[in-house]
Design a protein around this motif. Structure first.
Motif, PDB file in Angstrom:
ATOM      1  N   PHE A  11       0.864  -1.281  -0.181  1.00 22.64           N
ATOM      2  CA  PHE A  11       0.088   0.004  -0.052  1.00 22.64           C
ATOM      3  C   PHE A  11       0.978   1.480   0.095  1.00 22.64           C
ATOM      4  CE2 PHE A  11       0.926  -0.506   4.614  1.00 22.64           C
ATOM      5  CZ  PHE A  11       0.880   0.711   5.077  1.00 22.64           C
ATOM      6  N   ASN A  14       2.183   1.702  -3.724  1.00 25.23           N
ATOM      7  CA  ASN A  14       1.105   1.996  -4.334  1.00 25.23           C
ATOM      8  C   ASN A  14       1.053   3.517  -4.379  1.00 25.23           C
ATOM      9  OD1 ASN A  14       0.956  -0.452  -5.449  1.00 25.23           O
ATOM     10  ND2 ASN A  14      -0.841  -0.831  -4.443  1.00 25.23           N
ATOM     11  N   ALA A 102      -4.628   0.849 -10.168  1.00 26.34           N
ATOM     12  CA  ALA A 102      -3.938   0.629  -8.653  1.00 26.34           C
ATOM     13  C   ALA A 102      -3.688   1.930  -8.160  1.00 26.34           C
ATOM     14  CB  ALA A 102      -2.793  -0.356  -9.069  1.00 26.34           C
ATOM     15  N   ALA A 106      -5.261   4.114  -5.025  1.00 24.23           N
ATOM     16  CA  ALA A 106      -4.118   3.965  -3.721  1.00 24.23           C
ATOM     17  C   ALA A 106      -4.339   5.604  -2.990  1.00 24.23           C
ATOM     18  CB  ALA A 106      -2.737   4.307  -4.238  1.00 24.23           C
ATOM     19  N   ASN A 127     -13.233   0.018  -3.463  1.00 29.75           N
ATOM     20  CA  ASN A 127     -11.710   0.157  -3.091  1.00 29.75           C
ATOM     21  C   ASN A 127     -11.385   1.518  -2.518  1.00 29.75           C
ATOM     22  OD1 ASN A 127      -8.740   0.032  -2.954  1.00 29.75           O
ATOM     23  ND2 ASN A 127      -8.713  -1.452  -4.527  1.00 29.75           N
ATOM     24  N   ASN A 130      -6.553   1.429  -1.795  1.00 26.80           N
ATOM     25  CA  ASN A 130      -6.206   0.278  -2.137  1.00 26.80           C
ATOM     26  C   ASN A 130      -6.612  -1.189  -1.124  1.00 26.80           C
ATOM     27  OD1 ASN A 130      -2.871   0.774  -4.089  1.00 26.80           O
ATOM     28  ND2 ASN A 130      -4.955  -0.192  -4.602  1.00 26.80           N
TER      29      ASN A 130
END
Length: 624
Positions: A11, A14, A102, A106, A127, A130
């Motif tokens: 995480f 990202n 992605a 994040a 989401n 992330n």
């Protein structure tokens, strides 16, 4: 000894990587629209709120994803575009790195809904930073809908560095327009704060340009179609009479991907040569088709930069394509020159032929030009020395400068006026030998003699300083000095420019603009500032808006200061404007009545002084 190096958690990695891919809301819009195009969508809808800071949503009717692919799409480097190393040499899709979703997830709260044509139910995934907080089956249309909310909610420092909503909206608008132009076979809808900005139907490139920029801009475009067995260049360029003071509407596409290439953009500009003034830029919407193995788009995650294998060859190809288009439309005058005078390379170069008179050099030779067979014939001039060994004796250029008498003639034998008197008579009032104490040099500088000092004034910078301080006074005092137009005029602005005018409407009124905002992004101009020359009033306002936007990006000025500087820059007299002696004296008087006469609003000097002592030093006359 303890170990200090460790692999960062996913995480954190990202979030760091998101800094390269997601710099501002516009980057999110770009990545999501490109994904929709790659998915084969025929209709793409963009919805934003708060200039993308609160919401960016892209809805398409593309192929969609099954449940497994939807979950996997949030992983870094998860992509369906490439699978083998050799695929990087033949990239045909807009996306291929597998970083976008992605990186977005994040730093934002993302909601994904997607369904393929084969599935009865779609997939919903939420989401946040992330972390998947919801994963379920839902009823939804075929295709994909991605909603990005609260961008940079978990990186407040990044959010604080975002610009104003007006600036961020402009970036989103420009990206949307670029994608809509490149994919005119796809219908696009753009909604901002529940207001429909665009509803573009699929059609031809010309129709798309007309629907985005209006009839005036589209009507001043010329079609380009230039190709060989390896390359093709198609699209539209503007006529030389329809240019802008910025490069905002210069769009270059490589295999349908918008790219930035200073070299190829300059190739387009250089093809216009002397057809446009210095500081003017043509509009162009050009599509270059090239073998993917001949360039590298994988330079930066933004995929805007590109490296070419043969950039020089591409430069020549693009330049010739634009030049030949201008020539076909009778916008370039060709001059016929026999090959005996020019080298083979020069004789075959049409750009050289068209501009043979542009450069001049003082060599003592003068080409003999005569009209023959509808063209010009250049004959070699006899450069042999005269009886006294003077190589300039037979030069008509020299004789024209100094009169019919030979320069070898003894000055004492000249009857009538002396040579010095002849020179004074033949020089015009702009000459340095003029007996006036004030004169204009090259229609750019005002030369003013004060006793033993020569004062040189930049006429544009000086007038810019005067107008800047006047504009600030009007803005601070709400002076509103307006000259009313006999008949009002109407102009239609693009969404960005309309928002700019709406945001500075009160300030424009204080400057002296009497305008009325109307529906469908139209502006009614009823009056203009009293010190602005009557002319193309619509162009006056448009140039002011363009300059305001440019300063907003580059200088990040306070609104009133930006408007005052933009107004001064666009309405000041320019280099090349002729001034009478009275106008020059009036300009000097006004300059020395302002608070800061010695620099323009941008910090450049307005005045340079040369004293007699400084001139003596230049000529090494000190101590004599």
């Amino acid at each position: 000894m303890p170990s200090y190096i460790k692999i960062l958690p996913q995480f954190i990695a990202n979030r760091i990587a998101a800094g390269e891919v997601v710099g501002r809301p516009e980057a999110v819009v770009k990545e999501l629209i490109e994904n929709s195009i790659d998915a084969g969508a025929q209709h793409i809808q963009l919805i934003i709120r708060d200039a993308g800071k609160s919401l960016i949503q892209v809805i398409d009717d593309g192929s969609g994803m099954n449940e497994d692919d939807a979950v996997l799409s949030f992983q870094r480097h998860a992509t369906s575009k490439i699978s083998e190393p050799d695929d990087l040499e033949h990239i045909s899709t807009l996306g291929f790195r597998g970083e976008a979703l992605a990186s977005i997830a994040a730093v934002a709260q993302v909601e994904l809904k997607t369904r393929t044509a084969d599935d009865e139910l779609g997939t919903l995934i939420k989401n946040h930073g992330n972390e998947i907080v919801e994963h379920t089956k839902v009823q939804c249309e075929k295709g994909t809908s991605i909603a990005v909310r609260n961008l940079f909610y978990n990186t407040p420092a990044r959010r604080n560095f975002l610009k104003t909503n007006q600036t961020e909206f402009r970036h989103i608008y420009e990206t949307f327009v670029r994608q809509a132009i490149a994919n005119h076979n796809i219908s696009f809808t753009f909604i901002n704060e529940d207001e429909e900005i665009f509803d573009l139907k699929a059609g031809t490139l010309n129709e798309r340009l007309f629907n985005i920029f209006g009839s005036d801009a589209a009507g001043n475009l010329i079609e380009v179609d230039h190709s060989n067995e390896l390359l093709s260049l198609k699209g539209y360029i503007s006529k030389p009479s329809f240019t802008k003071k910025n490069k905002q509407d210069q769009n270059l596409y490589l295999n349908n991907r918008y790219v930035i290439s200073k070299a190829l953009s300059f190739a387009v500009h250089s093809a216009y040569e002397d057809l446009i003034d210095k500081g003017d830029y043509p509009n162009f919407y050009l599509f270059l088709r090239l073998d993917p193995s001949k360039f590298d788009i994988n330079v930066h995650p933004s995929k805007l930069e590109v490296k070419f294998e043969e950039e020089r060859a591409l430069f020549s190809f693009v330049r010739r394509g634009v030049w030949s288009t201008l020539e076909k439309n009778d916008l370039i005058v060709k001059v016929k020159i026999p090959d005996t005078v020019l080298s083979d390379q020069e004789a075959k170069n049409p750009v050289y032929n068209a501009n043979i008179f542009k450069s001049s050099s003082f060599t003592g030779k003068s080409p003999n030009i005569s009209s023959q067979s509808g063209g010009f014939s250049f004959k070699k001039h006899d450069t042999s020395s005269g009886e006294n060994g003077n190589p300039f004796e037979n030069s008509p250029v020299i004789h024209e400068m100094f009169g019919s008498n030979s320069i070898n003639e003894d000055e004492n034998n000249i009857k009538g006026d002396s040579l010095e008197e002849k020179l004074y008579k033949e020089q015009d009032t702009d000459s340095l030998v003029s007996k006036n104490e004030i004169w204009q040099f090259q229609k750019k500088y005002i030369m003013y003699q004060l006793e033993s000092t020569l004062m040189i004034i930049d006429q544009h910078a000086a007038h810019e300083r005067i107008l800047y301080e006047q504009a600030l006074d009007r803005l601070n005092n709400n002076a509103n000095l307006t000259q009313q137009l006999l008949l009002p005029i109407f102009i239609e602005l693009n969404p960005v420019d309309y928002e700019v005018v709406r945001s500075v409407e009160k300030e424009l009124s204080a400057l002296g603009f009497d305008i009325e905002l109307q529906s469908k992004r139209k502006v009614k101009i009823k009056g203009i500032p009293s010190d602005v020359r009557i002319g193309d009033e619509g162009k006056i306002l448009q140039e002011l808006i363009d300059q305001y936007k440019d300063y907003d990006i580059k200088l990040n000025l306070e609104k009133r200061d930006n408007l005052a500087k933009s107004y001064a820059c666009k309405h000041a007299i320019k280099a090349g404007d002729y001034l009478t002696e009275g106008e020059m004296l009036n300009l000097i008087d006004k300059l020395f009545s302002v608070k800061m006469p010695y620099v323009c609003p941008h910090g450049r000097p307005t005045i340079v002084k040369l004293s007699m002592d400084e001139l003596d030093k230049m000529f090494f006359r000190t101590g004599l």
